[in-house]
Design a protein around this motif. Sequence first.
Motif, PDB file in Angstrom:
ATOM      1  N   GLY A  88      17.729  36.659  40.675  1.00  0.00           N
ATOM      2  CA  GLY A  88      16.422  36.911  40.065  1.00  0.00           C
ATOM      3  C   GLY A  88      15.635  37.974  40.802  1.00  0.00           C
ATOM      4  O   GLY A  88      15.025  38.856  40.186  1.00  0.00           O
ATOM      5  N   ASP A  89      15.639  37.893  42.136  1.00  0.00           N
ATOM      6  CA  ASP A  89      14.924  38.905  42.919  1.00  0.00           C
ATOM      7  C   ASP A  89      15.507  40.292  42.665  1.00  0.00           C
ATOM      8  O   ASP A  89      14.779  41.284  42.519  1.00  0.00           O
ATOM      9  N   THR A 126      18.642  32.206  37.247  1.00  0.00           N
ATOM     10  CA  THR A 126      18.490  33.397  36.408  1.00  0.00           C
ATOM     11  C   THR A 126      19.588  33.405  35.350  1.00  0.00           C
ATOM     12  O   THR A 126      20.765  33.156  35.641  1.00  0.00           O
ATOM     13  N   ARG A 133       8.367  32.910  37.141  1.00  0.00           N
ATOM     14  CA  ARG A 133       9.422  32.750  38.148  1.00  0.00           C
ATOM     15  C   ARG A 133       9.592  31.264  38.442  1.00  0.00           C
ATOM     16  O   ARG A 133       8.681  30.610  38.957  1.00  0.00           O
ATOM     17  N   SER A 134      10.748  30.756  38.126  1.00  0.00           N
ATOM     18  CA  SER A 134      11.010  29.317  38.296  1.00  0.00           C
ATOM     19  C   SER A 134      11.718  29.037  39.618  1.00  0.00           C
ATOM     20  O   SER A 134      12.651  29.749  39.999  1.00  0.00           O
ATOM     21  N   ASP A 135      11.274  27.970  40.310  1.00  0.00           N
ATOM     22  CA  ASP A 135      11.917  27.551  41.555  1.00  0.00           C
ATOM     23  C   ASP A 135      13.185  26.747  41.309  1.00  0.00           C
ATOM     24  O   ASP A 135      14.048  26.674  42.185  1.00  0.00           O
ATOM     25  N   GLY A 146      14.699  33.221  37.546  1.00  0.00           N
ATOM     26  CA  GLY A 146      14.754  32.304  38.674  1.00  0.00           C
ATOM     27  C   GLY A 146      14.300  32.928  39.980  1.00  0.00           C
ATOM     28  O   GLY A 146      14.365  34.152  40.160  1.00  0.00           O
ATOM     29  N   ARG A 147      13.858  32.069  40.890  1.00  0.00           N
ATOM     30  CA  ARG A 147      13.537  32.530  42.249  1.00  0.00           C
ATOM     31  C   ARG A 147      14.806  32.422  43.107  1.00  0.00           C
ATOM     32  O   ARG A 147      14.825  31.761  44.149  1.00  0.00           O
ATOM     33  N   ASP A 148      15.852  33.065  42.637  1.00  0.00           N
ATOM     34  CA  ASP A 148      17.115  33.092  43.361  1.00  0.00           C
ATOM     35  C   ASP A 148      17.450  34.546  43.687  1.00  0.00           C
ATOM     36  O   ASP A 148      16.710  35.462  43.320  1.00  0.00           O
ATOM     37  N   THR A 149      18.552  34.751  44.383  1.00  0.00           N
ATOM     38  CA  THR A 149      18.936  36.106  44.773  1.00  0.00           C
ATOM     39  C   THR A 149      19.125  37.002  43.556  1.00  0.00           C
ATOM     40  O   THR A 149      18.672  38.155  43.528  1.00  0.00           O
TER      41      THR A 149
END
Length: 298
Positions: free
Chosen positions: A73-74, A98, A92-94, A68-71
């Motif tokens: 995931g980063d 994750t 990477r999914s919006d 995911g494009r979340d915290t």
Amino acid sequence: MSDTNSKTPDILCIGSVLWDVIGRSETAMRQGSDMPGRISRLPGGVALNIGMALARFGLKPALLSAVGRDTEGDELIRACALRGLNTDYIYRSDDLPTDQYMAVEGANGLIAAIADAHSLEAAGDKILRPLSDGSLAAPYRGAVALDGNLTLDLLAHVAQSPLLAQADLRVAPASPGKALRLSPFVQSGRGTLYVNLEEAGLLCEAPFESSADAAAGLLARGAARAVVTDGGNPATVGQSDALITMTPPQVHVARVTGAGDTFMAAHIAAELRGRDPQSALSDALEAAALYVSGETKI
């Protein structure tokens, strides 16, 4: 971009890349136990565990997965890069979070676990785009470590895909509950299957008392090659011309989660280095024993 990510990968690791949340107690546990222990969060997932182990063995793995494009995931992407893994090809999914895995382990082994790989399943064949959009050479001719956290439909597609028809496929089910997802590889006679005794029994619809019997059963059912483990009992590599069986070293069990992935990675790395089948199995059992004993760093 880091130097690690700019290198051509030695192997693709396709499947789950997530956070492992593991609770461990030094005391034997049962259902309903409430014990003191330690809780850790580490990068995990079958594909990632295999990739991290391959990197420790000197290879350059690339990950194909969904994050995911979340915290979370980063943070996970940064952790992968720090461990020598190529993350360039990860989808990477919006709108998908994750994934994560949660387990409880006692001195007597794994007590319970829940794998939340719903985002990977929802991403579907988007994770394979690098194989068709020119990001990776196609058809791909290198080694591929594939895990059963993908959907049955996607695994069936991989088993038949011309994009991977010339690849050296190495496939693991991720858990006994997902063992039947490997059926397309048995039916098509593709790849090397890495399963434990229970998973082999599920795939063959028959119980087995030894890894040798299980490997022979998988070959008879159509598998091209099978590597069967049975905890501290003998493990077997089965292929058309031979069954090779070996007893693993006996060690104190300090952890369980990730042991099968370490075994698989060590076996793949040994064979890619040109080790003969018996030596490769010995190397893999030794690596798994070191991991289980807690001597191998994660």
